[in-house]
Design a protein around this motif. Sequence first.
Motif, PDB file in Angstrom:
ATOM      1  N   ALA A 100      69.461 -35.999 -52.335  1.00 30.33           N
ATOM      2  CA  ALA A 100      70.400 -37.039 -51.910  1.00 30.33           C
ATOM      3  C   ALA A 100      71.603 -37.013 -52.857  1.00 30.33           C
ATOM      4  O   ALA A 100      71.529 -36.429 -53.949  1.00 30.33           O
ATOM      5  CB  ALA A 100      69.718 -38.406 -51.942  1.00 30.33           C
ATOM      6  N   PRO A 101      72.707 -37.636 -52.457  1.00 34.22           N
ATOM      7  CA  PRO A 101      73.880 -37.654 -53.340  1.00 34.22           C
ATOM      8  C   PRO A 101      73.538 -38.197 -54.729  1.00 34.22           C
ATOM      9  O   PRO A 101      72.892 -39.234 -54.857  1.00 34.22           O
ATOM     10  CB  PRO A 101      74.851 -38.587 -52.600  1.00 34.22           C
ATOM     11  N   GLU A 163      53.574 -41.704 -44.540  1.00 38.20           N
ATOM     12  CA  GLU A 163      54.438 -41.762 -43.362  1.00 38.20           C
ATOM     13  C   GLU A 163      55.909 -41.869 -43.751  1.00 38.20           C
ATOM     14  O   GLU A 163      56.780 -41.266 -43.112  1.00 38.20           O
ATOM     15  CB  GLU A 163      54.035 -42.925 -42.456  1.00 38.20           C
ATOM     16  N   VAL A 164      56.198 -42.626 -44.810  1.00 39.40           N
ATOM     17  CA  VAL A 164      57.576 -42.716 -45.300  1.00 39.40           C
ATOM     18  C   VAL A 164      58.039 -41.332 -45.757  1.00 39.40           C
ATOM     19  O   VAL A 164      59.139 -40.877 -45.412  1.00 39.40           O
ATOM     20  CB  VAL A 164      57.695 -43.742 -46.443  1.00 39.40           C
ATOM     21  N   LYS A 165      57.198 -40.652 -46.521  1.00 44.00           N
ATOM     22  CA  LYS A 165      57.548 -39.311 -47.011  1.00 44.00           C
ATOM     23  C   LYS A 165      57.815 -38.357 -45.851  1.00 44.00           C
ATOM     24  O   LYS A 165      58.831 -37.653 -45.828  1.00 44.00           O
ATOM     25  CB  LYS A 165      56.422 -38.754 -47.880  1.00 44.00           C
ATOM     26  N   LEU A 166      56.922 -38.347 -44.868  1.00 44.66           N
ATOM     27  CA  LEU A 166      57.079 -37.431 -43.738  1.00 44.66           C
ATOM     28  C   LEU A 166      58.340 -37.726 -42.932  1.00 44.66           C
ATOM     29  O   LEU A 166      59.060 -36.817 -42.526  1.00 44.66           O
ATOM     30  CB  LEU A 166      55.841 -37.501 -42.838  1.00 44.66           C
ATOM     31  N   ALA A 167      58.633 -39.008 -42.718  1.00 43.48           N
ATOM     32  CA  ALA A 167      59.830 -39.378 -41.961  1.00 43.48           C
ATOM     33  C   ALA A 167      61.092 -38.965 -42.706  1.00 43.48           C
ATOM     34  O   ALA A 167      62.052 -38.467 -42.101  1.00 43.48           O
ATOM     35  CB  ALA A 167      59.836 -40.880 -41.688  1.00 43.48           C
ATOM     36  N   LEU A 168      61.113 -39.147 -44.006  1.00 47.87           N
ATOM     37  CA  LEU A 168      62.269 -38.739 -44.806  1.00 47.87           C
ATOM     38  C   LEU A 168      62.474 -37.230 -44.716  1.00 47.87           C
ATOM     39  O   LEU A 168      63.608 -36.751 -44.579  1.00 47.87           O
ATOM     40  CB  LEU A 168      62.077 -39.152 -46.263  1.00 47.87           C
ATOM     41  N   SER A 173      68.420 -32.813 -43.451  1.00 45.67           N
ATOM     42  CA  SER A 173      69.175 -31.665 -42.929  1.00 45.67           C
ATOM     43  C   SER A 173      69.297 -30.582 -44.002  1.00 45.67           C
ATOM     44  O   SER A 173      69.389 -30.881 -45.197  1.00 45.67           O
ATOM     45  CB  SER A 173      70.556 -32.103 -42.452  1.00 45.67           C
ATOM     46  N   LYS A 174      69.290 -29.355 -43.558  1.00 45.25           N
ATOM     47  CA  LYS A 174      69.332 -28.209 -44.468  1.00 45.25           C
ATOM     48  C   LYS A 174      70.571 -28.244 -45.349  1.00 45.25           C
ATOM     49  O   LYS A 174      71.655 -28.607 -44.906  1.00 45.25           O
ATOM     50  CB  LYS A 174      69.313 -26.919 -43.642  1.00 45.25           C
ATOM     51  N   LEU A 188      69.005 -36.069 -47.443  1.00 47.85           N
ATOM     52  CA  LEU A 188      68.646 -37.368 -46.871  1.00 47.85           C
ATOM     53  C   LEU A 188      69.535 -37.727 -45.688  1.00 47.85           C
ATOM     54  O   LEU A 188      70.765 -37.626 -45.759  1.00 47.85           O
ATOM     55  CB  LEU A 188      68.785 -38.446 -47.953  1.00 47.85           C
ATOM     56  N   ASN A 189      68.905 -38.159 -44.592  1.00 47.26           N
ATOM     57  CA  ASN A 189      69.617 -38.744 -43.458  1.00 47.26           C
ATOM     58  C   ASN A 189      68.974 -40.099 -43.209  1.00 47.26           C
ATOM     59  O   ASN A 189      68.009 -40.216 -42.455  1.00 47.26           O
ATOM     60  CB  ASN A 189      69.523 -37.844 -42.225  1.00 47.26           C
ATOM     61  N   CYS A 190      69.510 -41.114 -43.849  1.00 48.81           N
ATOM     62  CA  CYS A 190      68.874 -42.436 -43.826  1.00 48.81           C
ATOM     63  C   CYS A 190      68.887 -43.053 -42.435  1.00 48.81           C
ATOM     64  O   CYS A 190      67.916 -43.679 -42.016  1.00 48.81           O
ATOM     65  CB  CYS A 190      69.556 -43.358 -44.837  1.00 48.81           C
ATOM     66  N   ALA A 191      69.979 -42.877 -41.706  1.00 48.70           N
ATOM     67  CA  ALA A 191      70.054 -43.455 -40.356  1.00 48.70           C
ATOM     68  C   ALA A 191      68.953 -42.884 -39.473  1.00 48.70           C
ATOM     69  O   ALA A 191      68.250 -43.616 -38.762  1.00 48.70           O
ATOM     70  CB  ALA A 191      71.424 -43.186 -39.748  1.00 48.70           C
TER      71      ALA A 191
END
Length: 200
Positions: A100-101, A163-168, A173-174, A188-191
């Motif tokens: 993430a940034p 589940e949080v880990k897998l969803a993140l 994105s590559k 990270l793509n939080c949306a």
Amino acid sequence: NLSLGRAVFESYRTDPLCQAAQRAIDAGMVVIAAAGNNGKTADGTPVMGAIHVPGNLPSVITVGALNTKGTSVRSDDVMATYSSRGPTMIDGVVKPELVAPGNRIVSAAAHGSSIMSNFPERVMAGQGNQSYMEMSGTSQSTAMVSGCAALMLEAAPSLSPLEVKLALQLTSSKVKDAGLLSAGAGSLNCAAATLLAKGK
């Protein structure tokens, strides 16, 4: 959010900090930890296997740092050269989970804190309780992912740490020119992660 860490001296199975993090996860807490800032030597040579404790624990969500080049588009994002890479020392766990940034992040500063006193040149704007500082590191990236996890859990309180880990990871994105041991599943793509959580 564990924006802290130290070098690996023993297996995650016996390390006290890892054991404490595992107890938190077993109790249903999502634990997100910084990968560390040891991705290169003083002369710029890349370093492998420098993930910090407790980020070396398999069940922890370990976060590396992206350099966004100060833009809002993803196309120019690159890995921050200081971001620690996997695999983990001793156990050889593939880390980090995602990135993430984390480079030149400006955020609210804690007035009167040691960090403000020790690094006054990093205060970017404001005074007193209205101060803002610029910092870089995987500690900043970790806080970004922790904020996203909080939004996910607000949308779907029953999510387990796994589940949080897998969803993140599924919604990341590559990152250009960055492999699994540098960027994990990607940026990270939080949306997208929050939408996935809502659909659970």
